[in-house]
Design an enzyme around this catalytic site. Structure first.
Site, PDB file in Angstrom:
ATOM      1  N   SER A   1      35.221  51.241 -26.669  1.00  0.00           N
ATOM      2  CA  SER A   1      33.850  51.535 -26.232  1.00  0.00           C
ATOM      3  C   SER A   1      33.287  50.406 -25.367  1.00  0.00           C
ATOM      4  O   SER A   1      32.289  50.590 -24.673  1.00  0.00           O
ATOM      5  CB  SER A   1      32.959  51.749 -27.454  1.00  0.00           C
ATOM      6  OG  SER A   1      33.040  50.615 -28.303  1.00  0.00           O
ATOM      7  N   GLU A   2      33.930  49.217 -25.432  1.00  0.00           N
ATOM      8  CA  GLU A   2      33.450  48.096 -24.616  1.00  0.00           C
ATOM      9  C   GLU A   2      34.142  48.039 -23.248  1.00  0.00           C
ATOM     10  O   GLU A   2      34.037  47.043 -22.537  1.00  0.00           O
ATOM     11  CB  GLU A   2      33.645  46.764 -25.353  1.00  0.00           C
ATOM     12  CG  GLU A   2      32.866  46.624 -26.654  1.00  0.00           C
ATOM     13  CD  GLU A   2      31.345  46.609 -26.490  1.00  0.00           C
ATOM     14  OE1 GLU A   2      30.849  46.847 -25.367  1.00  0.00           O
ATOM     15  OE2 GLU A   2      30.660  46.378 -27.493  1.00  0.00           O
TER      16      GLU A   2
END
Ligand code: 13P
Length: 183
Positions: A67-68
């Site tokens: 997600s980063e």
């Protein structure tokens, strides 16, 4: 490269730098980024799970990316590092909540890290965090992310891992000194 991503996610866990589901690592190879997949426990990421994306974030292979990814891509697009390690390690995260840059109290940390700036809070997984980090980390080996953890960069995964470990050690020393010197 997939093997390396899997290995360094395992090392982060083994060295107590991350819990099962936090932290991510990536490496750039030419026009592609190899990044740990999202929401797979760090100790059991297999090379085949590793996500491969383009510099624009298009998913090519493996499980869905961390997600980063926006923050990893923002750094690669703004600067030259070849590897990034992000961790929610205990002492660095605690210090990031207190606020302020991290200056290692000992000579080893000073030489290895220099100053470690605190990057102001932005929501995890957003392009706002990517913009803040790619701006704030420029000229440094790593940074604290406010109320979140640490991020380290390097010419390869080993270098970025060593910086991440050194940031955590420096943060732990700061805490040790605060405790020892309490009246
Ligand atoms: P991912 O599993 O999506 O990489 O998220 C972990 C994390 O540390 C978010 O900051």
């Amino acid at each position: 490269m997939k093997q390396e991503i899997s290995k360094y996610m395992g090392l982060l866990y083994e060295h107590g730098l991350t819990s099962s589901l936090s932290g991510n690592v990536s490496a750039r190879a030419e026009h592609f980024v190899f990044i740990s997949p999202t929401k797979i426990p760090s100790y059991r990421i297999r090379p085949a799970d590793v996500s491969v994306v383009t510099m624009a974030g298009e998913h090519l292979e493996g499980k869905p990316p961390s997600s980063e990814l926006p923050t990893h891509l923002a750094i690669y697009n703004a600067m030259e590092p070849s590897a990034i390690v992000h961790a929610h390690s205990r002492f660095a995260t605690a210090l990031s909540c207190l606020g302020g840059d991290l200056e290692s109290p000992d000579v080893e940390g000073k030489h290895l890290l220099g100053r470690v700036p605190l990057i102001p809070y932005a929501e995890p997984g957003t392009s706002d965090l990517g913009a803040a980090v790619s701006h704030g980390i420029r000229g440094f080996k790593g940074a604290l992310l406010q109320n979140h953890g640490l991020i380290a960069i390097g010419d390869n995964l080993e270098q970025a891992f060593i910086v991440a470990e050194a940031i955590e050690r420096a943060a732990q020393l700061v805490f040790d000194l605060k405790v020892i010197s309490r009246p």
